[in-house]
Enzyme design. Structure first.
Site, mmCIF file in Angstrom:
data_model
loop_
_atom_site.group_PDB
_atom_site.id
_atom_site.type_symbol
_atom_site.label_atom_id
_atom_site.label_comp_id
_atom_site.label_asym_id
_atom_site.label_seq_id
_atom_site.Cartn_x
_atom_site.Cartn_y
_atom_site.Cartn_z
ATOM 1 N N ASP A 17 16.849 -59.038 -24.492
ATOM 2 C CA ASP A 17 17.953 -59.386 -25.385
ATOM 3 C C ASP A 17 18.341 -60.834 -25.137
ATOM 4 O O ASP A 17 17.975 -61.427 -24.116
ATOM 5 C CB ASP A 17 19.154 -58.465 -25.137
ATOM 6 C CG ASP A 17 20.298 -58.738 -26.111
ATOM 7 O OD1 ASP A 17 20.072 -58.608 -27.325
ATOM 8 O OD2 ASP A 17 21.396 -59.108 -25.670
ATOM 9 N N SER A 18 19.126 -61.387 -26.045
ATOM 10 C CA SER A 18 19.603 -62.755 -25.902
ATOM 11 C C SER A 18 20.629 -62.878 -24.783
ATOM 12 O O SER A 18 20.919 -63.979 -24.319
ATOM 13 C CB SER A 18 20.233 -63.240 -27.212
ATOM 14 O OG SER A 18 21.355 -62.434 -27.538
ATOM 15 N N GLY A 50 21.738 -66.114 -32.559
ATOM 16 C CA GLY A 50 22.084 -66.078 -33.986
ATOM 17 C C GLY A 50 22.040 -67.403 -34.717
ATOM 18 O O GLY A 50 21.475 -67.494 -35.811
ATOM 19 N N CYS A 80 17.581 -56.715 -29.567
ATOM 20 C CA CYS A 80 18.331 -57.833 -30.135
ATOM 21 C C CYS A 80 18.018 -57.860 -31.621
ATOM 22 O O CYS A 80 16.838 -57.923 -32.009
ATOM 23 C CB CYS A 80 17.902 -59.145 -29.471
ATOM 24 S SG CYS A 80 18.572 -60.641 -30.233
ATOM 25 N N GLU A 159 29.911 -62.085 -24.154
ATOM 26 C CA GLU A 159 29.250 -62.821 -23.081
ATOM 27 C C GLU A 159 30.253 -63.387 -22.077
ATOM 28 O O GLU A 159 29.936 -63.530 -20.891
ATOM 29 C CB GLU A 159 28.403 -63.956 -23.659
ATOM 30 C CG GLU A 159 27.167 -63.485 -24.414
ATOM 31 C CD GLU A 159 26.094 -62.920 -23.501
ATOM 32 O OE1 GLU A 159 25.946 -63.420 -22.363
ATOM 33 O OE2 GLU A 159 25.398 -61.962 -23.912
ATOM 34 N N CYS A 191 24.226 -56.038 -34.322
ATOM 35 C CA CYS A 191 23.999 -56.866 -33.137
ATOM 36 C C CYS A 191 24.298 -55.974 -31.951
ATOM 37 O O CYS A 191 25.334 -55.279 -31.939
ATOM 38 C CB CYS A 191 24.909 -58.097 -33.130
ATOM 39 S SG CYS A 191 24.831 -59.046 -31.583
ATOM 40 N N HIS A 193 25.359 -56.602 -29.142
ATOM 41 C CA HIS A 193 26.603 -56.943 -28.442
ATOM 42 C C HIS A 193 27.799 -56.182 -29.031
ATOM 43 O O HIS A 193 28.777 -55.923 -28.323
ATOM 44 C CB HIS A 193 26.899 -58.447 -28.562
ATOM 45 C CG HIS A 193 26.066 -59.324 -27.676
ATOM 46 N ND1 HIS A 193 24.745 -59.603 -27.944
ATOM 47 C CD2 HIS A 193 26.380 -59.992 -26.529
ATOM 48 C CE1 HIS A 193 24.282 -60.427 -26.999
ATOM 49 N NE2 HIS A 193 25.251 -60.677 -26.143
#
Length: 274
Positions: A17-18, A50, A80, A159, A191, A193
């Site tokens: 994932d990012s 993104g 992701c 994050e 997403c 997240h």
């Protein structure tokens, strides 16, 4: 393409994932696939993906993939949405293990759950600009009405571990206002997240709107493929399973978020440089 090999059963599933968003997918995997070892890498140093151009996302995703391939994984999950949107097919062509993204499973679940045919999609700028959710949903049901919205401020909230802050509530409320006026009955969290902000999102959208966690839906597909290729870990492997986490960013912030979200105190987290 994939040859049955009993040694494969013991190998780990790789997740990339990012940043920390893919931990929402791992959390589901730990619940649904308790015998499996898991290796996870989050590219926190270069998060978010993104706003980045497609060629960068593809390059970064390939670097993360190579890192996990060196760990001898048996299956790869691109946890992701942005990476899935722009890099999934290329990664599939370059590796000889099964590769799963999060967009198709999320789209299937949304169509299954909607009653009025009005589905919303929220995601990063890259995912929304790609139009991949619209294409996937329309391919399955052309009558579906879709409303998409980019939510660029959501990933930084997660994050930076500001999930329960007053600023998070304010940003989520203000960002989602356009979606509250569209009579949606289903909303795809496009997403990985975003499920970490699920409570705030649900409060704004209302209890009548079903939230689809695209990452969680992907784990069901992982389970199916493990059985299909006969590479699922057996119950006897549970005692020797491994959960290993890697981040390209600082270890401590990643550890703190992972510990809270996964509800696991003893986490093996390592910093890596790609």
């Amino acid at each position: 393409m994939y040859v049955r090999d009993v040694i494969m059963d013991k190998k780990a599933i790789g997740f990339l994932d990012s940043g920390v968003g893919g931990l929402t997918v791992v959390k589901q995997a730990m619940k649904q696939l308790p015998n499996e070892s898991i290796y996870y890498i989050g590219d926190n140093a270069r998060c978010p993906y993104g706003p980045r151009p497609a060629h960068e996302v593809i390059a970064f995703t390939w670097e993360l993939t190579q890192f996990l391939l060196k760990k001898d994984i048996k299956l790869l999950v691109i946890a992701c949405n942005t990476a899935t949107a722009v890099a999934l097919e290329e990664i599939r062509q370059r590796v000889d293990i099964p590769v799963i993204g999060v967009i198709l499973p999320g789209s299937r679940a949304a169509i299954k759950n909607t009653d009025n045919g009005r589905i919303g999609v929220i995601g990063t700028e890259g995912t929304i600009k790609s139009g991949v959710y619209e294409q996937t949903l329309k391919a399955k049901d052309p009558t579906i009405q879709i409303a998409s919205l980019s939510c660029p401020d959501f990933v930084p909230l997660v994050e930076n571990n500001q999930i329960n802050s007053s600023i998070a509530k304010k940003i989520v409320y203000e960002t989602l206002q356009p979606m509250t006026k569209l009579n949606l009955d289903t909303l795809i969290l496009g997403c990985t997240h975003y499920p970490i902000l699920r409570h705030q999102i649900q409060n704004v959208m209302g209890e009548q709107v079903i939230l689809i966690d695209s990452g969680a839906e992907a784990v069901s597909e992982v389970s199916t493929l493990l059985d299909y290729y006969e590479i699922a870990a057996h119950y006897s492997h549970r005692q020797s399973r491994e959960y290993c986490f890697y981040t390209t960013g600082a270890k401590e912030p990643f550890f703190n978020i992972a510990k809270e979200w996964l509800e696991v105190n003893d986490l093996n987290v390592q910093e890596v440089r790609l």
